[in-house]
Write a protein that holds these residues in place. Sequence first.
Motif, short mmCIF file in Angstrom:
data_model
loop_
_atom_site.label_atom_id
_atom_site.label_comp_id
_atom_site.label_asym_id
_atom_site.label_seq_id
_atom_site.Cartn_x
_atom_site.Cartn_y
_atom_site.Cartn_z
N ASN A 218 103.46 39.95 -52.35
CA ASN A 218 102.46 39.43 -53.30
C ASN A 218 101.07 39.49 -52.66
O ASN A 218 100.90 39.15 -51.50
CB ASN A 218 102.79 37.98 -53.67
CG ASN A 218 104.14 37.86 -54.32
OD1 ASN A 218 104.45 38.59 -55.25
ND2 ASN A 218 104.95 36.95 -53.82
N THR A 219 100.10 39.89 -53.45
CA THR A 219 98.73 40.05 -52.96
C THR A 219 97.95 38.75 -53.08
O THR A 219 98.00 38.08 -54.11
CB THR A 219 98.01 41.14 -53.78
OG1 THR A 219 98.77 42.35 -53.71
CG2 THR A 219 96.62 41.40 -53.26
N TYR A 220 97.23 38.39 -52.00
CA TYR A 220 96.31 37.25 -52.06
C TYR A 220 95.11 37.66 -52.91
O TYR A 220 94.59 38.77 -52.76
CB TYR A 220 95.81 36.87 -50.66
CG TYR A 220 96.83 36.12 -49.84
CD1 TYR A 220 96.87 34.74 -49.85
CD2 TYR A 220 97.75 36.80 -49.06
CE1 TYR A 220 97.80 34.04 -49.10
CE2 TYR A 220 98.69 36.12 -48.31
CZ TYR A 220 98.71 34.74 -48.34
OH TYR A 220 99.64 34.07 -47.59
N GLY A 221 94.67 36.79 -53.79
CA GLY A 221 93.50 37.06 -54.63
C GLY A 221 92.22 36.82 -53.83
O GLY A 221 91.84 35.68 -53.61
N LEU A 222 91.59 37.88 -53.39
CA LEU A 222 90.41 37.76 -52.54
C LEU A 222 89.10 37.73 -53.33
O LEU A 222 88.04 37.61 -52.74
CB LEU A 222 90.39 38.92 -51.53
CG LEU A 222 91.61 39.00 -50.61
CD1 LEU A 222 91.51 40.22 -49.71
CD2 LEU A 222 91.78 37.72 -49.81
N GLN A 223 89.19 37.82 -54.64
CA GLN A 223 88.01 37.71 -55.51
C GLN A 223 86.88 38.65 -55.11
O GLN A 223 85.72 38.28 -55.11
CB GLN A 223 87.51 36.26 -55.54
CG GLN A 223 88.56 35.23 -55.91
CD GLN A 223 89.21 35.51 -57.25
OE1 GLN A 223 88.54 35.86 -58.21
NE2 GLN A 223 90.54 35.40 -57.31
N GLY A 224 87.24 39.88 -54.73
CA GLY A 224 86.24 40.90 -54.40
C GLY A 224 85.65 40.81 -53.01
O GLY A 224 84.76 41.58 -52.66
N ARG A 225 86.14 39.89 -52.18
CA ARG A 225 85.60 39.77 -50.82
C ARG A 225 85.89 41.03 -50.02
O ARG A 225 86.98 41.60 -50.11
CB ARG A 225 86.20 38.56 -50.12
CG ARG A 225 85.70 37.23 -50.64
CD ARG A 225 86.45 36.09 -49.94
NE ARG A 225 85.95 34.79 -50.33
CZ ARG A 225 86.31 34.14 -51.44
NH1 ARG A 225 87.17 34.70 -52.29
NH2 ARG A 225 85.81 32.96 -51.71
N THR A 226 84.93 41.43 -49.21
CA THR A 226 85.11 42.56 -48.29
C THR A 226 85.13 42.07 -46.84
O THR A 226 85.24 42.88 -45.92
CB THR A 226 84.00 43.60 -48.48
OG1 THR A 226 82.73 42.99 -48.27
CG2 THR A 226 84.06 44.21 -49.87
N VAL A 227 85.01 40.76 -46.63
CA VAL A 227 85.09 40.14 -45.31
C VAL A 227 85.85 38.83 -45.45
O VAL A 227 85.53 38.01 -46.31
CB VAL A 227 83.68 39.85 -44.73
CG1 VAL A 227 83.79 39.14 -43.38
CG2 VAL A 227 82.86 41.11 -44.60
N VAL A 228 86.87 38.64 -44.60
CA VAL A 228 87.57 37.36 -44.51
C VAL A 228 87.88 37.10 -43.04
O VAL A 228 87.88 38.02 -42.22
CB VAL A 228 88.89 37.31 -45.33
CG1 VAL A 228 88.62 37.45 -46.81
CG2 VAL A 228 89.89 38.33 -44.86
N SER A 229 88.17 35.85 -42.71
CA SER A 229 88.58 35.49 -41.37
C SER A 229 89.99 34.91 -41.44
O SER A 229 90.27 34.03 -42.26
CB SER A 229 87.62 34.45 -40.77
OG SER A 229 86.37 35.05 -40.54
N ILE A 230 90.86 35.42 -40.58
CA ILE A 230 92.26 35.01 -40.53
C ILE A 230 92.45 34.05 -39.35
O ILE A 230 91.98 34.31 -38.24
CB ILE A 230 93.19 36.24 -40.36
CG1 ILE A 230 92.97 37.25 -41.49
CG2 ILE A 230 94.64 35.82 -40.26
CD1 ILE A 230 93.33 36.77 -42.87
N CYS A 231 93.16 32.95 -39.60
CA CYS A 231 93.43 31.94 -38.57
C CYS A 231 94.31 32.50 -37.47
O CYS A 231 95.31 33.17 -37.75
CB CYS A 231 94.10 30.74 -39.24
SG CYS A 231 94.59 29.44 -38.09
#
Length: 73
Positions: free
Chosen positions: A28-41
């Motif tokens: 299942n895909t996380y909904g990133l709402q168009g983000r092109t940058v995220v930080s993973i814990c």
Amino acid sequence: MASTKLTINDNGSLRVEGDFEILDKHGNTYGLQGRTVVSICRCGLSTNKPFCDGSHKGHFEHEAIAFELPPKK
């Protein structure tokens, strides 16, 4: 150059930039709402896992230095 860049931050998160998708173990895909940058814990303390919420500050230490992996066997 790759379309996705991962940066291992000292004492903190894994920063993901570019064209990517993030899936859970069921596909299942996380909904990133168009983000092109995220930080993973990386510390396990975030209340918003798998994403970083800054909870690591003062509780997680790791100096990120690039190195070569040994050859695959």
